[in-house]
Design a protein around this motif. Sequence first.
Motif, short mmCIF file in Angstrom:
data_model
loop_
_atom_site.label_atom_id
_atom_site.label_comp_id
_atom_site.label_asym_id
_atom_site.label_seq_id
_atom_site.Cartn_x
_atom_site.Cartn_y
_atom_site.Cartn_z
N ASN A 246 -19.08 55.81 91.70
CA ASN A 246 -17.89 56.48 91.27
C ASN A 246 -16.61 55.66 92.10
OD1 ASN A 246 -16.11 58.45 90.21
ND2 ASN A 246 -16.11 59.61 91.88
N ASN A 247 -16.49 54.56 91.54
CA ASN A 247 -15.41 53.65 92.36
C ASN A 247 -14.73 52.83 91.42
OD1 ASN A 247 -14.37 52.55 95.06
ND2 ASN A 247 -15.66 50.69 94.39
N HIS A 248 -13.52 52.10 91.53
CA HIS A 248 -13.02 51.07 91.03
C HIS A 248 -12.25 50.37 92.05
CE1 HIS A 248 -10.19 49.15 88.19
NE2 HIS A 248 -11.39 49.19 87.26
N PHE A 249 -12.04 48.91 91.70
CA PHE A 249 -11.43 48.05 92.87
C PHE A 249 -9.76 48.50 92.66
CE2 PHE A 249 -11.93 45.84 88.56
CZ PHE A 249 -10.60 45.57 88.34
N SER A 250 -9.45 48.86 91.80
CA SER A 250 -7.88 49.07 91.82
C SER A 250 -7.72 50.55 92.97
CB SER A 250 -7.33 49.36 90.57
OG SER A 250 -7.93 50.66 90.07
N LEU A 251 -8.66 51.11 93.07
CA LEU A 251 -8.27 52.48 93.84
C LEU A 251 -9.16 52.25 95.15
CD1 LEU A 251 -9.36 55.30 91.42
CD2 LEU A 251 -7.12 53.99 91.67
N ASN A 252 -9.76 51.22 95.46
CA ASN A 252 -10.58 50.91 96.60
C ASN A 252 -10.30 49.26 97.03
OD1 ASN A 252 -12.41 50.62 99.04
ND2 ASN A 252 -13.30 52.34 98.24
N TYR A 253 -11.41 48.55 97.31
CA TYR A 253 -11.17 47.42 97.64
C TYR A 253 -12.17 46.51 96.89
CZ TYR A 253 -8.55 49.32 101.47
OH TYR A 253 -7.75 49.87 102.21
N PRO A 254 -11.66 45.13 96.18
CA PRO A 254 -12.72 44.33 95.84
C PRO A 254 -13.93 44.07 96.47
CG PRO A 254 -10.40 43.50 95.56
CD PRO A 254 -10.33 44.61 96.62
N ARG A 255 -15.09 43.93 95.99
CA ARG A 255 -16.15 43.52 96.57
C ARG A 255 -17.10 42.88 95.59
NH1 ARG A 255 -19.46 49.33 97.33
NH2 ARG A 255 -19.12 50.16 95.34
N PRO A 256 -18.16 42.02 95.91
CA PRO A 256 -19.06 41.47 95.21
C PRO A 256 -20.23 42.58 94.70
CG PRO A 256 -19.69 41.05 97.47
CD PRO A 256 -18.39 42.01 97.56
N LEU A 257 -20.58 42.32 93.36
CA LEU A 257 -21.23 43.58 92.80
C LEU A 257 -22.50 42.71 91.97
CD1 LEU A 257 -18.46 45.71 91.07
CD2 LEU A 257 -19.93 46.00 93.31
N MET A 258 -23.69 43.09 92.09
CA MET A 258 -24.80 42.70 91.27
C MET A 258 -24.80 43.28 89.79
SD MET A 258 -26.57 40.54 93.17
CE MET A 258 -27.91 40.47 92.05
#
Length: 522
Positions: A246-258
């Motif tokens: 339950n996350n989105h890079f615009s609300l948290n921080y960008p990160r690598p994703l498999m």
Amino acid sequence: MEMAGWWYRLAALVVALISTTHSAQILGIIATPAISHNKVFAALTDELARRGHRVTVISPFPKKPIPNLKNIEVEMVLKDHNIPNFYDIKNMGTIGLSIFVWNVGLSCCASVLQHPEVQALIHSKDHHFDAIMVEAFMNECFLGFAHKFKAPIIQICPFGGTAYMGDWVGNPNPFSYIPDPVLHFSHHMTFWERLVNTVNGDYLRIGQEFYNIPRQDSIMRKFFNETEPIPPLSELVRNTSLLLVNNHFSLNYPRPLMPNLIEVGGMHVQPPKELPQDLQKYLDESPQGVIYFSMGSVLQGSLMPETARNAFLEAFSKLKQRVLWKWEIESLPGQPSNVKLGKWLPQSDILAHPNVKLFITHGGLLSKQEALTRGVPLLGIPIYGDQHLNMRKAVNSGYGILLEFENITTDSVLWAIESALQPRFRENAQRVSRIFRDQPLTPLEQAVFWTEYVIRHKGAPHMRSAALDLAWYQYFLLDVIAALAFSVGFVSFILFLICRAIFKKVCSSTSPKKSITKQKKH
């Protein structure tokens, strides 16, 4: 005309057959007795049922009847646990809180697995499921269902996830720029913050591996008492086919994703519905605007310390705006005339009203997602969990003010409200809202798509990372580093011997020769 009717019936039959062919049997288990966690989980299971899949859900929450969905309601019996006043929970620290959560998780497992209907599923011979959906939060004991039914595992995390959850699917989690959810750091950390972040993340990894998983494994084997042996839980959890966070890079921080770790932040947020008449009237007739105040589903207003409650009351009485306060008991002593109370309030729909100017919140992730979907700025008072992280991001992005609970006074509340009501905070909230909503599919549509994708492709093993098959020293290339270090050392040693031999040769050839003269006897 008769021919047209025949073709119509044939087409309807084909559509029905196709629908039946693609309909899946899904078992979903959520044991955490937290309304916010259930909202995320239920958003997906309900939508899958609406799309024709046959869904069985085991949960501690009652459900309204939905076609294709069967709900097995399980009462949670949390024995021998001192459930704290959550306003004081930050005093427990990371170690105390994690152990408390893991212990509560064991009680939740026992409450669910010993239920008669659940035991009937465990020992059934004629049931079949195409996927097992489990909440990724202290519920690993339920992965025994995946082994029993030979079904792929889909885990749903109600927040952004932890490093050890990423390990389940081989997802990298560099502590150098990915802050742990329970810390309040940003993605630009000082040396000290990176050190704390690494120690905290590795502590949770070690605690999960050597404290929580063995105990979850034990309780799984106690209730899955079948003749067929079950693999170790540490192995089952690494067979996770899909992890929805339950996350989105615009609300948290960008990160690598498999490819099998999918961000579906805000999938519980629905289009605004019509408000109850009294709330609609209250919001419509507020020319100066309304401040909405809710500390979430766990933090009860009646349990708030009296000094903090009185500070809010005095500050609210000095405002020209109206205040709509989620308050769980009948009365509030000292309630100002501009404050309206509600035991339960349709939060997401209220935030969609144009007269709502500010949301005073505990900084919970679901509240933050609902506010930003509607473009409403935040005044956050974080208490525990990922609330500090959420509000720190809000401050850094310019759509929120953070007020520490220990610093609540009448003056600090007034300052925070007046600051957050400045136009720039609403402008930033609406800007981030546009970024958050700018997606090819809605978060719920993405969750449904990837769930059906994993079912269609029998667990989608082609998305599985080879990192899961490596030993820890192989993953971190320690064997390669050791081999390179040995090679460099060996070559350096050989060069040293050669250089030393050459040096001796040169030195011996350039030294003056000693002449040995024989003295003659005179």
